[in-house]
Design an enzyme around this catalytic site. Structure first.
Site, PDB file in Angstrom:
ATOM      1  N   HIS A   8      -6.979 -34.591 -16.595  1.00 45.16           N
ATOM      2  CA  HIS A   8      -6.882 -33.231 -17.123  1.00 45.16           C
ATOM      3  C   HIS A   8      -6.238 -32.339 -16.071  1.00 45.16           C
ATOM      4  CE1 HIS A   8     -10.281 -34.005 -20.239  1.00 45.16           C
ATOM      5  NE2 HIS A   8      -9.099 -34.225 -20.756  1.00 45.16           N
ATOM      6  N   LYS A  12      -5.373 -33.155 -11.851  1.00 41.05           N
ATOM      7  CA  LYS A  12      -4.096 -33.815 -11.569  1.00 41.05           C
ATOM      8  C   LYS A  12      -3.852 -33.984 -10.064  1.00 41.05           C
ATOM      9  CE  LYS A  12      -1.740 -32.814 -15.895  1.00 41.05           C
ATOM     10  NZ  LYS A  12      -2.437 -33.838 -16.601  1.00 41.05           N
ATOM     11  N   THR A  36       2.488 -35.634 -18.315  1.00 43.93           N
ATOM     12  CA  THR A  36       2.621 -34.911 -17.060  1.00 43.93           C
ATOM     13  C   THR A  36       1.956 -35.655 -15.911  1.00 43.93           C
ATOM     14  OG1 THR A  36       2.601 -32.846 -18.310  1.00 43.93           O
ATOM     15  CG2 THR A  36       2.260 -32.674 -15.940  1.00 43.93           C
ATOM     16  N   THR A  37       0.832 -36.268 -16.166  1.00 45.57           N
ATOM     17  CA  THR A  37       0.146 -37.028 -15.124  1.00 45.57           C
ATOM     18  C   THR A  37       1.055 -38.135 -14.603  1.00 45.57           C
ATOM     19  OG1 THR A  37      -2.013 -36.566 -16.111  1.00 45.57           O
ATOM     20  CG2 THR A  37      -1.891 -38.416 -14.572  1.00 45.57           C
ATOM     21  N   GLY A  55      -1.659 -35.884 -23.322  1.00 47.09           N
ATOM     22  CA  GLY A  55      -2.915 -36.131 -24.032  1.00 47.09           C
ATOM     23  C   GLY A  55      -3.053 -35.378 -25.340  1.00 47.09           C
ATOM     24  N   ASP A  60      -3.419 -39.839 -25.360  1.00 45.01           N
ATOM     25  CA  ASP A  60      -4.733 -40.503 -25.299  1.00 45.01           C
ATOM     26  C   ASP A  60      -4.844 -41.546 -26.409  1.00 45.01           C
ATOM     27  OD1 ASP A  60      -5.404 -38.771 -23.226  1.00 45.01           O
ATOM     28  OD2 ASP A  60      -6.499 -37.386 -24.543  1.00 45.01           O
ATOM     29  N   ASP A  80     -12.033 -33.236 -16.928  1.00 43.29           N
ATOM     30  CA  ASP A  80     -12.698 -32.006 -16.513  1.00 43.29           C
ATOM     31  C   ASP A  80     -13.837 -31.736 -17.495  1.00 43.29           C
ATOM     32  OD1 ASP A  80     -13.513 -29.505 -15.736  1.00 43.29           O
ATOM     33  OD2 ASP A  80     -11.519 -28.608 -15.792  1.00 43.29           O
ATOM     34  N   HIS A  87      -8.289 -31.435 -27.776  1.00 43.58           N
ATOM     35  CA  HIS A  87      -8.216 -32.827 -28.234  1.00 43.58           C
ATOM     36  C   HIS A  87      -9.453 -33.618 -27.799  1.00 43.58           C
ATOM     37  CE1 HIS A  87      -6.683 -32.909 -24.156  1.00 43.58           C
ATOM     38  NE2 HIS A  87      -6.778 -34.221 -24.136  1.00 43.58           N
ATOM     39  N   ASP A  90     -10.193 -36.981 -29.321  1.00 43.69           N
ATOM     40  CA  ASP A  90      -9.359 -38.075 -28.810  1.00 43.69           C
ATOM     41  C   ASP A  90      -9.915 -38.608 -27.494  1.00 43.69           C
ATOM     42  OD1 ASP A  90      -7.691 -37.561 -30.957  1.00 43.69           O
ATOM     43  OD2 ASP A  90      -6.274 -36.375 -29.769  1.00 43.69           O
ATOM     44  N   ARG A  96     -15.007 -44.246 -26.021  1.00 44.20           N
ATOM     45  CA  ARG A  96     -15.719 -45.177 -26.906  1.00 44.20           C
ATOM     46  C   ARG A  96     -14.983 -46.511 -27.004  1.00 44.20           C
ATOM     47  NH1 ARG A  96     -15.098 -46.649 -31.913  1.00 44.20           N
ATOM     48  NH2 ARG A  96     -13.625 -45.006 -32.406  1.00 44.20           N
TER      49      ARG A  96
END
Length: 142
Positions: A8, A12, A36-37, A55, A60, A80, A87, A90, A96
């Site tokens: 998040h 980053k 972006t990550t 994401g 994601d 975070d 989202h 997601d 999960r």
């Protein structure tokens, strides 16, 4: 091994520090990241990172799809917990799916470091069993 790297916005810088510190470990593996990550990790470290969408735009879910097809071995998702995410469903689904498909998952820096050290030491080699055709015929012995 195939490793997903997600962070998040407020995490980053932390994931970049992690990837910089563990670059010698990460460069031996196939890396995937959300938009972006992935760009920031690649720019900061020179690591080759396959980038998905960001994401909130489905990245994601793209990683979740790979998990459900047994195409991901480790997920490092520095999230975070104090920020509301549009989202969030997601994010919850990705966590999960990691549980359902027995994918090692780190959501904080300490666990991420333990996973990367364990990966380097061979403690995650059991994933090779899940990536082979033998899994359909054999039960793992732990």
């Amino acid at each position: 091994m195939k490793i997903a790297l997600i962070a998040h916005d407020r995490k980053k810088d932390l994931i970049i520090q992690l990837c910089t510190a563990y670059q010698p470990v990460l460069e031996k593996h196939e890396l995937f990241a959300t938009g972006t990550t992935g760009l920031r990790i690649s720019e900061a470290t020179g690591l080759n990172v396959h980038r998905f969408k960001s994401g909130p735009l489905g990245g994601d879910q793209q990683i979740g799809a790979l998990i459900s097809e047994n195409e991901m071995d480790i997920v490092i998702f520095l999230r975070d917990p104090l920020a509301a995410m549009p989202h969030e469903p997601d994010v919850t689904a990705l966590i999960r799916l990691s549980d359902v498909y027995e994918i090692p998952l780190a959501t904080k820096i300490g666990t991420a470091e333990v996973l990367l050290r364990g990966l380097d030491a061979g403690f995650i080699d059991w994933r090779h069993f899940y990536n082979s055709d033998e899994k359909d015929n054999l039960e793992p012995e732990f």
